[in-house]
Design an enzyme around this catalytic site. Structure first.
Site, PDB file in Angstrom:
ATOM      1  N   LYS A 143      55.494  36.998  35.224  1.00  0.00           N
ATOM      2  CA  LYS A 143      56.455  36.199  35.993  1.00  0.00           C
ATOM      3  C   LYS A 143      57.645  37.079  36.340  1.00  0.00           C
ATOM      4  O   LYS A 143      58.009  37.940  35.555  1.00  0.00           O
ATOM      5  CB  LYS A 143      56.915  34.983  35.174  1.00  0.00           C
ATOM      6  CG  LYS A 143      55.804  33.998  34.824  1.00  0.00           C
ATOM      7  CD  LYS A 143      55.429  33.099  35.985  1.00  0.00           C
ATOM      8  CE  LYS A 143      54.228  32.228  35.645  1.00  0.00           C
ATOM      9  NZ  LYS A 143      53.827  31.301  36.684  1.00  0.00           N
ATOM     10  N   HIS A 163      40.656  31.245  37.571  1.00  0.00           N
ATOM     11  CA  HIS A 163      41.797  30.352  37.792  1.00  0.00           C
ATOM     12  C   HIS A 163      41.316  29.206  38.677  1.00  0.00           C
ATOM     13  O   HIS A 163      40.352  29.366  39.431  1.00  0.00           O
ATOM     14  CB  HIS A 163      42.932  31.137  38.466  1.00  0.00           C
ATOM     15  CG  HIS A 163      44.270  30.461  38.376  1.00  0.00           C
ATOM     16  ND1 HIS A 163      44.592  29.348  39.116  1.00  0.00           N
ATOM     17  CD2 HIS A 163      45.361  30.753  37.635  1.00  0.00           C
ATOM     18  CE1 HIS A 163      45.843  28.986  38.827  1.00  0.00           C
ATOM     19  NE2 HIS A 163      46.328  29.811  37.929  1.00  0.00           N
TER      20      HIS A 163
END
Ligand code: CAP
Ligand code: MG
Length: 404
Positions: A145, A261
């Protein structure tokens, strides 16, 4: 109510649909079965009884709003076709039928004749544990992130810090592939250096490079990524397709684990009366060879899920002809909820935190350490708040985000 012969699981694909309709449910079920197999909206001269009996989908039971339909194995393509063709049968036109206000594919079971065409995971949950030399405890990972914006060097530095703090896994976020600020080749090479450095220091770690791209390029990209040093790749299965996962997982040119994902799955899974539940999606990912799959946080994190998460956990780990898939709990995870996740999942899980690592007041390394400590506490059966008394990184995380 049983309407036809019970489905012979050995030779049929058996699907369960939740149907919302203004018609009598039997009529709606008939329309569904017809549209997805031999029928259309009117009688046709080309459909004789023998074709109908052999290839027609059978309604095998109706319980309340739940309709079970069995599709003869012969309705499915033999060699080419694969999951795209399966989905166009069991989850195709039916979603647009005017006569159904809503329809949700809740489950699908495949006969051995179809299952054996799929190889399943090359590594699976057990293989990932071997690579990481972590036989018992949950795998603990991070998502780099911010989601986008870091350079390759910054990404690699994040990964190194996360590994130095003890994490076993990290990964690109689902929207990062090959943007100008972080080209995939440079990123993969820089991350590989971090992973090599960690290996030399005695710590094994995987980082999944997101190779999500068009079907014409994904195998080449997977091969390139592996040649640049990727030890694991990631594919966004709902946007790339199940066939993309299968192509990479079964390729002889690329032999690295595939992290799956599920971005965009909410468009299919969120409405309880319409769409596709995670259960058949997870089953198909396992057949196609995904080694790890996002399943949600079992009621603990930022994304809706709950009972759907539990059924996909079963689809990943339950008995089957294929290796087990490592279930990945992700989305709003922080050390304070790790105990809740493990209480639901058991130890066979990869717990992943992006904000819950990068947002730690002491930085990424301490954020990683706090996640590992939370997993250790869960492994030892000690409440996080108690374990935190002797583990300051965990205490700082609990002070910031609380615990339950
Ligand atoms: C998690 C995550 C994942 C979600 C997806 C995110 O970050 O990277 O994509 O886990 O949800 O962007 O939200 P945080 P799911 O840890 O910062 O929340 O696993 O349900 O598919
Ligand atoms: Mg993400």
């Amino acid at each position: 109510m049983h309407l036809g012969e019970p489905a012979d699981a050995g030779s049929h694909v058996v699907c369960r649909y939740r149907v919302t309709t203004d018609l009598p449910i039997e009529k709606a079920a008939e329309a569904l079965a017809a549209e997805q197999s031999t029928g259309t909206w009117t009688g046709i001269s080309t459909l004789d009884d023998s074709v109908f009996r052999r290839y027609g989908a059978k309604i095998t039971s109706i319980e309340g709003d739940m309709v079970e339909i069995a599709y003869p194995e012969e309705d499915f393509s033999i060699e080419v076709g694969g999951v795209p063709q399966i989905l166009s049968v069991i989850a195709g036109n039916l979603f647009g039928l005017e006569s159904l206000r809503g329809v949700r594919l809740e489950d699908a079971s495949f006969p051995p004749g179809i299952m054996k065409k799929y190889k399943g995971p090359r590594f699976g949950a057990g293989g990932l544990r071997e690579i990481l030399r972590r036989p018992e405890k949950p795998l603990v990972g991070t998502i780099v992130k911010p989601k986008i914006g870091l350079s390759p060097k910054e990404t690699a530095a994040y990964v190194y810090e996360a590994g130095a703090g003890g994490l076993t896994n990290s990964k690109d976020d689902e929207t990062l592939v090959d943007q100008r600020f972080c080209p995939i080749e440079e990123r993969t090479k820089a991350v590989a250096e971090s992973l090599d450095r960690l290996s030399e220091e005695g710590h094994e770690m995987l980082h999944a490079i997101n190779i999500s791209t068009g079907g014409d390029r994904i195998l080449d990209l997977a091969e390139d990524a592996a040649s640049w040093g990727a030890r694991q790749v990631m594919i966004d299965v709902m946007t790339c397709g199940f066939a993309a996962v299968q192509a990479v997982a079964e390729s002889d040119r690329v032999k690295v684990p595939v992290h799956v994902h599920r971005t965009m799955h909410g468009a299919f899974t969120k409405d309880p009366l319409h769409g596709i539940s995670m259960l058949p999606i997870a089953k198909l990912v396992r057949m196609c060879g995904g080694d790890a799959l996002h399943i949600g946080t079992l009621g603990a994190g930022k994304m809706a899920g709950g009972s759907g998460d539990r059924s996909s956990l079963g689809a990943c780990l339950g008995a089957g002809p294929h290796r087990a898939v490592m279930p990945v709990a992700s989305g709003g995870v922080h050390p304070g909820i790790v105990g809740d996740i493990v209480a639901e999942s058991g130890m066979d899980v990869q717990i992943q935190a992006g904000g819950g690592v990068a947002g730690h007041p002491g930085g990424v390394r301490k954020g990683a350490a706090a996640m590992i400590q939370a997993a250790d506490a869960a492994f030892l059966g000690i409440p996080a708040a108690e374990y935190a008394r002797t583990h300051p990184e965990l205490q700082a995380a609990l002070d910031r985000w609380g615990s339950r």
